[in-house]
Motif scaffolding. Structure first.
Motif, short mmCIF file in Angstrom:
data_model
loop_
_atom_site.label_atom_id
_atom_site.label_comp_id
_atom_site.label_asym_id
_atom_site.label_seq_id
_atom_site.Cartn_x
_atom_site.Cartn_y
_atom_site.Cartn_z
N VAL A 197 15.37 1.35 -28.89
CA VAL A 197 15.23 0.36 -27.82
C VAL A 197 13.88 -0.34 -27.94
O VAL A 197 12.99 0.09 -28.68
N VAL A 198 13.75 -1.44 -27.22
CA VAL A 198 12.46 -2.10 -27.03
C VAL A 198 12.18 -2.11 -25.53
O VAL A 198 13.04 -2.50 -24.74
N VAL A 199 11.00 -1.62 -25.15
CA VAL A 199 10.63 -1.60 -23.73
C VAL A 199 9.44 -2.52 -23.51
O VAL A 199 8.62 -2.75 -24.41
N ASN A 200 9.34 -3.08 -22.29
CA ASN A 200 8.21 -3.95 -21.97
C ASN A 200 7.06 -3.12 -21.44
O ASN A 200 7.12 -1.89 -21.43
N ARG A 201 6.02 -3.79 -20.96
CA ARG A 201 4.82 -3.08 -20.55
C ARG A 201 4.97 -2.33 -19.23
O ARG A 201 4.05 -1.62 -18.82
N LYS A 202 6.10 -2.50 -18.58
CA LYS A 202 6.40 -1.71 -17.38
C LYS A 202 7.30 -0.52 -17.71
O LYS A 202 7.69 0.22 -16.81
N GLY A 203 7.64 -0.36 -18.98
CA GLY A 203 8.51 0.73 -19.37
C GLY A 203 9.98 0.43 -19.19
O GLY A 203 10.81 1.32 -19.32
N HIS A 204 10.32 -0.82 -18.89
CA HIS A 204 11.71 -1.20 -18.69
C HIS A 204 12.34 -1.64 -20.01
O HIS A 204 11.70 -2.34 -20.81
N VAL A 205 13.58 -1.25 -20.24
CA VAL A 205 14.28 -1.60 -21.47
C VAL A 205 14.62 -3.08 -21.47
O VAL A 205 15.26 -3.59 -20.54
N VAL A 206 14.20 -3.80 -22.52
CA VAL A 206 14.52 -5.22 -22.65
C VAL A 206 15.52 -5.48 -23.77
O VAL A 206 16.19 -6.52 -23.78
N ARG A 207 15.63 -4.55 -24.72
CA ARG A 207 16.62 -4.68 -25.80
C ARG A 207 17.10 -3.30 -26.20
O ARG A 207 16.30 -2.37 -26.30
N ILE A 208 18.39 -3.16 -26.43
CA ILE A 208 18.94 -1.91 -26.93
C ILE A 208 19.53 -2.19 -28.31
O ILE A 208 20.41 -3.02 -28.47
N LEU A 209 19.01 -1.49 -29.30
CA LEU A 209 19.48 -1.65 -30.66
C LEU A 209 20.45 -0.54 -31.05
O LEU A 209 21.31 -0.73 -31.90
#
Length: 247
Positions: free
Chosen positions: A193-205
């Motif tokens: 996954v890719v998470v943003n600076r708040k720890g929220h998932v922005v992309r799931i690979l």
């Protein structure tokens, strides 16, 4: 204290780290009870209480700094490591790193004088100059502290954690800086996954495989099964992604 354990680090290899640590100041850590309060934060894999080993929140809050730590370690750190503690003018009290195991690698840098690494030897101690020098020592068995200093002293400590028995065998969590956050490849649940600076998932690979989650901290910055299932239904197919650097 064998001299061959000390290795020179060119100041040029620390410029980018110095700039980033000066640009955004490391917060005060109020949880380091034994070593004392100060600007000191952990990056990479950590463990707390009964939770599984997971990424510290600092790792996704500051992906650029994390990438600089990875780049430095790839060039200078020759021991296996899970995490890195970043200190900014932190005057540590005598302590042992009871959550670590084996050798740690440390280096200090910045505009300061003094600040040697002091290690207890029986009724005495030895003071090692680590300014622009890498040094290996076992902080889990050797009482150590920072000598007084004048100026701004940065210090990095790379180490391996004591892995909880119930989560053996050890697994890797590979992560690196991306344009939209931090890419995380978690061997524990096979997710990417890719998470943003708040720890929220922005992309799931790659969707996480069902595993038992233990505690709130393992869900932040590392997707829960519900999140992955919902996102999977909205995503046509996981994208492929090259592997990154590993702690």
């Amino acid at each position: 204290m064998s001299a061959q354990l000390v290795t020179e680090v060119p100041p040029s290899d620390l410029l980018a780290l110095t700039h980033e640590l000066t640009r955004v100041i490391v917060p005060v850590n109020y949880d380091r009870i034994q070593a004392g309060k100060g600007r000191s934060q952990a990056f990479g894999i950590i463990r707390r209480w009964s939770y599984r080993p997971h990424l510290s929140r600092n790792t996704w809050i500051r992906p650029k700094l994390w990438q600089l730590l990875l780049d430095f370690a790839a060039k200078h750190v020759q021991i296996p490591w899970d995490g890195c503690t970043v200190n900014d003018s932190y005057l540590s009290a005598p302590h042992r790193d009871k959550g670590n195991q084996g050798q740690s690698y440390t280096v200090s840098f910045g505009d300061f004088t003094g600040g040697e690494l002091c290690i207890e030897l029986g009724d005495s101690h030895v003071a090692i100059d680590t300014k622009n020098k890498g040094y290996l020592f076992d902080g889990s068995t050797q009482t150590h502290w920072t000598a007084p200093f004048v100026g701004r002293r940065f210090c990095l400590v790379f180490y391996s954690i004591v892995w909880p028995t119930k989560f053996l065998p050890r697994y890797s969590i590979i992560c690196r800086e991306e344009t939209d956050g931090l890419f995380i490849q978690d061997e524990y649940d096979q997710s990417e996954v890719v998470v943003n600076r708040k720890g929220h998932v922005v992309r799931i690979l790659k969707v996480a495989q069902p595993r038992e989650w233990i505690g709130r901290l393992t869900r932040r910055g590392q997707p829960s099964r519900a999140v992955c299932t919902q996102a999977s239904a909205e995503t046509p197919s996981p994208a492929s992604h090259p592997s990154g650097s590993s702690p």
